[in-house]
Design a protein around this motif. Structure first.
Motif, PDB file in Angstrom:
ATOM      1  N   ARG B  60      36.668  31.734  51.710  1.00  0.00           N
ATOM      2  CA  ARG B  60      36.968  30.802  50.402  1.00  0.00           C
ATOM      3  C   ARG B  60      36.166  31.209  49.107  1.00  0.00           C
ATOM      4  N   LEU B  61      36.891  31.196  48.179  1.00  0.00           N
ATOM      5  CA  LEU B  61      36.543  31.620  46.661  1.00  0.00           C
ATOM      6  C   LEU B  61      36.549  30.501  46.093  1.00  0.00           C
ATOM      7  N   ALA B  62      35.720  29.647  45.375  1.00  0.00           N
ATOM      8  CA  ALA B  62      35.729  28.460  44.486  1.00  0.00           C
ATOM      9  C   ALA B  62      35.202  28.726  43.127  1.00  0.00           C
ATOM     10  N   ARG B  63      36.042  28.566  42.177  1.00  0.00           N
ATOM     11  CA  ARG B  63      35.438  28.641  40.691  1.00  0.00           C
ATOM     12  C   ARG B  63      35.275  27.110  40.011  1.00  0.00           C
ATOM     13  N   ARG B  64      34.513  26.746  39.542  1.00  0.00           N
ATOM     14  CA  ARG B  64      34.194  25.532  39.038  1.00  0.00           C
ATOM     15  C   ARG B  64      35.316  25.345  37.997  1.00  0.00           C
ATOM     16  N   PRO B  65      36.162  24.105  38.132  1.00  0.00           N
ATOM     17  CA  PRO B  65      37.257  23.629  37.357  1.00  0.00           C
ATOM     18  C   PRO B  65      36.884  23.862  35.714  1.00  0.00           C
ATOM     19  N   GLY B  66      37.950  24.857  35.079  1.00  0.00           N
ATOM     20  CA  GLY B  66      37.863  24.942  33.507  1.00  0.00           C
ATOM     21  C   GLY B  66      37.085  26.282  33.367  1.00  0.00           C
ATOM     22  N   LEU B  67      36.594  27.018  34.556  1.00  0.00           N
ATOM     23  CA  LEU B  67      35.583  28.125  34.264  1.00  0.00           C
ATOM     24  C   LEU B  67      36.205  29.250  33.438  1.00  0.00           C
ATOM     25  N   THR B  68      35.344  29.731  32.414  1.00  0.00           N
ATOM     26  CA  THR B  68      35.953  30.916  31.645  1.00  0.00           C
ATOM     27  C   THR B  68      35.091  31.978  31.972  1.00  0.00           C
ATOM     28  N   VAL B  69      36.251  33.188  31.960  1.00  0.00           N
ATOM     29  CA  VAL B  69      35.574  34.645  32.546  1.00  0.00           C
ATOM     30  C   VAL B  69      35.684  35.541  31.577  1.00  0.00           C
ATOM     31  N   ALA B  70      34.735  36.487  31.389  1.00  0.00           N
ATOM     32  CA  ALA B  70      35.120  37.836  30.638  1.00  0.00           C
ATOM     33  C   ALA B  70      34.787  38.843  31.411  1.00  0.00           C
ATOM     34  N   TRP B  71      35.487  40.022  31.507  1.00  0.00           N
ATOM     35  CA  TRP B  71      35.401  40.873  32.406  1.00  0.00           C
ATOM     36  C   TRP B  71      35.403  42.261  31.819  1.00  0.00           C
ATOM     37  N   LEU B  72      34.480  43.200  32.017  1.00  0.00           N
ATOM     38  CA  LEU B  72      34.255  44.441  31.288  1.00  0.00           C
ATOM     39  C   LEU B  72      34.890  45.307  32.728  1.00  0.00           C
ATOM     40  N   ALA B  73      35.993  45.879  32.651  1.00  0.00           N
ATOM     41  CA  ALA B  73      36.500  46.676  33.764  1.00  0.00           C
ATOM     42  C   ALA B  73      35.641  48.182  33.813  1.00  0.00           C
ATOM     43  N   GLN B  74      35.580  48.769  34.909  1.00  0.00           N
ATOM     44  CA  GLN B  74      34.847  49.925  34.997  1.00  0.00           C
ATOM     45  C   GLN B  74      35.238  50.833  33.958  1.00  0.00           C
ATOM     46  N   GLN B  75      36.541  50.921  33.623  1.00  0.00           N
ATOM     47  CA  GLN B  75      37.072  51.965  32.761  1.00  0.00           C
ATOM     48  C   GLN B  75      37.830  51.184  31.442  1.00  0.00           C
ATOM     49  N   PRO B  76      36.940  50.681  30.303  1.00  0.00           N
ATOM     50  CA  PRO B  76      37.593  49.939  29.448  1.00  0.00           C
ATOM     51  C   PRO B  76      38.851  50.434  28.832  1.00  0.00           C
ATOM     52  N   VAL B  77      39.865  49.996  28.338  1.00  0.00           N
ATOM     53  CA  VAL B  77      40.909  50.525  27.674  1.00  0.00           C
ATOM     54  C   VAL B  77      40.556  50.911  26.303  1.00  0.00           C
ATOM     55  N   ARG B  78      40.778  52.356  26.168  1.00  0.00           N
ATOM     56  CA  ARG B  78      40.315  53.238  25.113  1.00  0.00           C
ATOM     57  C   ARG B  78      41.625  54.089  24.913  1.00  0.00           C
ATOM     58  N   LEU B  79      42.446  53.680  23.648  1.00  0.00           N
ATOM     59  CA  LEU B  79      43.581  54.321  23.594  1.00  0.00           C
ATOM     60  C   LEU B  79      43.330  55.494  22.828  1.00  0.00           C
ATOM     61  N   HIS B  80      44.442  56.372  22.932  1.00  0.00           N
ATOM     62  CA  HIS B  80      44.131  57.579  22.117  1.00  0.00           C
ATOM     63  C   HIS B  80      44.387  57.499  20.604  1.00  0.00           C
ATOM     64  N   GLU B  81      44.911  56.598  20.199  1.00  0.00           N
ATOM     65  CA  GLU B  81      45.136  56.087  18.638  1.00  0.00           C
ATOM     66  C   GLU B  81      44.583  54.630  18.903  1.00  0.00           C
ATOM     67  N   MET B  82      43.753  54.165  17.989  1.00  0.00           N
ATOM     68  CA  MET B  82      43.150  52.836  18.130  1.00  0.00           C
ATOM     69  C   MET B  82      42.681  52.352  16.780  1.00  0.00           C
ATOM     70  N   PRO B  83      43.876  51.962  15.961  1.00  0.00           N
ATOM     71  CA  PRO B  83      43.497  51.596  14.597  1.00  0.00           C
ATOM     72  C   PRO B  83      42.723  50.087  14.601  1.00  0.00           C
ATOM     73  N   PHE B  84      41.422  49.938  15.159  1.00  0.00           N
ATOM     74  CA  PHE B  84      40.704  48.930  15.248  1.00  0.00           C
ATOM     75  C   PHE B  84      39.406  49.325  14.938  1.00  0.00           C
ATOM     76  N   SER B  85      38.755  48.635  13.959  1.00  0.00           N
ATOM     77  CA  SER B  85      37.371  48.836  13.557  1.00  0.00           C
ATOM     78  C   SER B  85      36.603  48.217  14.588  1.00  0.00           C
ATOM     79  N   GLY B  86      35.232  48.570  14.848  1.00  0.00           N
ATOM     80  CA  GLY B  86      34.459  47.644  15.921  1.00  0.00           C
ATOM     81  C   GLY B  86      34.430  46.354  15.550  1.00  0.00           C
ATOM     82  N   ARG B  87      34.539  45.717  14.294  1.00  0.00           N
ATOM     83  CA  ARG B  87      34.697  44.123  14.073  1.00  0.00           C
ATOM     84  C   ARG B  87      35.848  43.912  14.520  1.00  0.00           C
ATOM     85  N   ASP B  88      36.864  44.487  14.125  1.00  0.00           N
ATOM     86  CA  ASP B  88      38.424  44.043  14.906  1.00  0.00           C
ATOM     87  C   ASP B  88      38.172  43.774  16.237  1.00  0.00           C
TER      88      ASP B  88
END
Lengths: 263, 187
Positions: B60-88
């Protein structure tokens, strides 16, 4: 070259209809490129062209028939949970075959088939302008809602599943908007002209823009400037609009190595 | 004790076949919990099960109701062309907390113009700064030099008591420095 044609009042309405589309399509193209689905534009354009002609054979106006085919493609893609460009490759082939077969077997289809390929902008009427404005209004409403969600889905792909979010809503909303945009773009600017506006300006902006907001602005500016220049050259030189638009955008793209890149 | 955010009991998870478990643990608010184990032991699969992208076979895996999760994958998506500043990048991740001072100098640079270490630190902050109840970090020290590792450990130390963090890493010393406790994970 007869430059007086450019300011002829007869072409004001077609110019306005195309201008609205030339503003919206590069914005849609930026998101399609971000999703690695830029081929979607060509797939949807082919479906739109084919369904427009099939509808015409059955007495349905192109401005209604074309969006129906493109929307059907978008729904098929959403329901089938297809990812990547394979499904769009199939759409291109199916749309191409249907377009040419209908064009070959009906008199009106033949004329319209050529018009779709070459771009029949100068024949755009009030219905096209109203359709383009509806598209722009739809984009103004939908894009601010879907854009941050689509970006998050692309850059942080586990987020939607991890938080049980109804991601299908924004993915389907964008797919439908892209389908509508390509259908109207194909109907007004021609198949390859519409595809060029979705593909070339975002391609340039992705390389040059220092941030996302600039990427959107640059893409739209390249699209509008390229459209305006192509309109003037095609009209003054009595050339088919679609190929001129593609040539102008490609020429702009060829300048990219001379321009500053990656912010 | 506060209500647990996550509770796993005899959990067995995997994909076509089970990869990890049975394993039991509780994650409470404010904890920084490390997950340690050999290659292939199923640490990342455990995170995926919590995120809903791996299959739960048993237990059984129980999550508290309404729990929010943020997840950094082992290899975060890094596109070849990425027109986003760090702030974006931080904005679209939902990271509204003020980033640490060292990251501030990179915020106007395009993401695809950053070094691997700079990208990794910003990616880690993108999940830590977004206010989720549980933050999951999978091998966040990838591409980091010793200075970067020390900085990440300091950032994680500051998270204790604020939100729960689940941290997967091969590096024992880093886990000991950053975590309030460490769980051993095995197939």
């Amino acid at each position: 070259m007869n430059w007086s044609m450019v300011v002829d009042p007869m072409f004001h309405l077609p110019f306005a209809a195309g201008l609205v589309v030339a503003l919206v399509l590069p914005l849609l193209g930026v998101l399609l490129r971000l999703r690695d689905e830029w081929l979607a534009a060509l797939g949807l354009a082919h479906l739109a062209g084919a369904s427009g002609l099939v509808g015409l054979a059955g007495g349905v106006p192109v401005v209604v028939g074309a969006p129906l085919g493109a929307l059907a493609g978008a729904v098929l893609k959403g329901l089938g949970r297809f990812r990547g460009n394979t499904v769009y490759g199939l759409m291109i082939l199916a749309g191409w075959a249907a377009t040419l077969l209908v064009a070959a077997n009906t008199a009106l289809g033949s004329v319209m088939g050529h018009a779709l390929v070459e771009g029949q902008l100068y024949f755009a009427g009030p219905v096209h302008l109203v359709s383009a404005l509806v598209l722009a209004a739809g984009a103004a409403v939908v894009l601010p809602w879907v854009m941050p969600r689509l970006i998050r889905a692309r850059l942080f792909p586990g987020h939607e599943a991890a938080n049980g979010l109804p991601a299908w809503r924004w993915h389907l909303a964008f797919d439908a908007l892209a389908a509508l945009g390509m259908a109207l773009g194909t109907g007004i600017l021609g198949l390859m002209g519409a595809f060029a506006l979705v593909f070339v300006p975002p391609w340039m902006a992705f390389r040059m823009a220092p941030n996302w907001r600039a990427c959107l602005g640059l893409s739209a500016a390249i699209g509008v400037a390229g459209y305006g220049l192509a309109f003037a050259i095609a009209l003054a030189g009595d050339q088919p609009f679609g190929p001129v638009l593609v040539a102008v955008l490609l020429a702009a793209g060829a300048l990219m190595p001379l321009l500053p890149g990656k912010g | 004790m506060a209500e647990p955010l996550l509770q796993a009991r005899e959990l067995v998870a995997g994909y076509d076949q089970p990869v990890v478990g049975p394993v039991s643990f509780i994650v409470a608010p404010g904890e920084v919990v490390g997950l340690r184990g050999a290659n292939g032991s199923g640490k990342s699969t455990l995170l995926r099960a919590i995120a809903g992208t791996a299959r739960v076979f048993d237990g059984r895996l129980a999550r508290r109701p309404g729990l929010t999760v943020a997840w950094l994958a082992q290899q975060p998506v890094r596109l070849h062309e990425m027109p986003f500043s760090g702030r974006d990048y931080l904005r679209y991740a939902g990271a509204r907390d003020t980033p640490p001072q060292r990251l501030a100098g990179w915020l106007d640079r395009r993401m695809d113009a950053m070094s691997g270490g700079q990208f990794q630190l910003l990616a880690a902050w993108s999940v830590l700064g977004c206010g989720a109840d549980v933050v999951m970090l999978d091998e966040p020290t990838n591409n980091l030099d010793p200075e970067g590792e020390a900085m990440l450990a300091e950032i994680l130390g500051n998270q204790r008591g604020r939100r729960a963090v689940l941290l997967v890493s091969h590096e024992g010393a880093f886990l000991e420095a950053a975590c309030s406790r460490v769980l051993e994970v095995g197939p």
